[in-house]
Design a protein around this motif. Structure first.
Motif, short mmCIF file in Angstrom:
data_model
loop_
_atom_site.label_atom_id
_atom_site.label_comp_id
_atom_site.label_asym_id
_atom_site.label_seq_id
_atom_site.Cartn_x
_atom_site.Cartn_y
_atom_site.Cartn_z
N TYR A 8 35.88 44.01 27.23
CA TYR A 8 36.38 43.29 28.40
C TYR A 8 37.84 43.63 28.61
O TYR A 8 38.50 44.15 27.70
N ASN A 41 36.09 29.48 30.50
CA ASN A 41 35.70 30.88 30.52
C ASN A 41 36.84 31.72 31.05
O ASN A 41 37.14 31.71 32.25
N TYR A 51 28.93 45.83 28.20
CA TYR A 51 28.37 45.42 26.91
C TYR A 51 27.03 46.12 26.67
O TYR A 51 26.40 46.65 27.58
N ASP A 66 27.98 33.76 32.80
CA ASP A 66 28.65 34.69 31.90
C ASP A 66 29.38 33.93 30.79
O ASP A 66 29.49 34.43 29.66
N TRP A 100 28.94 34.82 26.79
CA TRP A 100 30.02 35.16 25.85
C TRP A 100 30.00 34.23 24.63
O TRP A 100 30.19 34.70 23.50
N PHE A 152 33.67 41.49 20.13
CA PHE A 152 34.37 41.75 21.38
C PHE A 152 35.54 42.71 21.15
O PHE A 152 36.20 42.66 20.11
#
Length: 220
Positions: free
Chosen positions: A63, A91, A99, A121, A125, A135
């Protein structure tokens, strides 16, 4: 990078989660990148993110920072390293991340039962973290995010946000003792307090998490 073809799926409107799940299910590639209609990608982000994933099998999600813009302004929004204590509150990682498809399948896809659309989303996560997917923070802008007053997130009411958050806390309540034992280390180094906190959270999971989120549990 080898370029593929575009496949368009026609279906009735069944909500955000179902739309993404149906599209990803039919995807043949091993990497997924959701891109909303009001966003566009920064140059080189896809190639560099895929290179990161290709070179490190332990990395599952890449990300990035983003550039917020509208007709009057443009600014870089720095996201920062992944922090589950921050993520459980809000978030802060956009859906526009690259991903492995195994993240999606390993988490059972996007959750269609979220009370209000717009945070699917967020659930992915959190779910990915608890499923031990790793991540990677790409600390450059990976995409441009158009600020629209009519967007799903901007029109969401505060009570809707709270309800989605409580839904996630309940869904992942079995992980809360582990999670907030880590958080408690910022407030105390007394081992006996850790033992007490672990037992308290087991018995009062949602009650204690609300206190923590509202600042009423720990006092620095």
């Amino acid at each position: 990078m080898k370029r593929g073809v575009c496949t368009i799926i026609h279906q009735q409107n069944q909500g955000l989660a179902t739309a993404r799940n149906n599209g990803i299910e039919k995807a043949n590639g091993k990497y997924i990148l959701p891109l909303d209609a009001d966003n566009f990608l920064a140059e080189n982000f896809v190639d560099e993110a895929v290179s990161i994933l290709d070179s490190d099998n332990n990395c599952s999600i890449v990300y990035s920072d983003r550039i917020d813009f509208n007709s009057e302004m443009m600014k870089i929004e720095h996201v920062g390293e992944f922090d589950i204590n921050k993520m459980i509150r809000c978030n802060y990682i956009d859906a526009c991340a690259i991903y492995r498809k195994t993240v999606w399948s390993g988490c059972g896809g996007y959750d269609k039962l979220m009370p209000f659309m717009g945070h699917e989303d967020w659930d992915l996560w959190v779910h990915a973290y608890f499923n031990k997917f790793r991540f990677y923070y790409y600390n450059k802008p990976g995409f441009y995010y158009r600020l629209l007053e009519s967007s799903m997130i901007r029109t969401m009411k505060e009570n809707d946000l709270v309800e989605n958050q409580m839904y996630l806390l309940k869904k992942y309540s079995s992980h809360l003792p582990e999670l907030f034992l880590k958080l408690s280390s910022d407030y105390t180094d007394v081992s006996g307090a850790h033992f007490w906190l672990k037992n308290y959270l087991k018995k009062n999971k949602l009650k204690s998490i609300v206190k923590i989120l509202t600042g009423g549990f720990f006092q620095k």
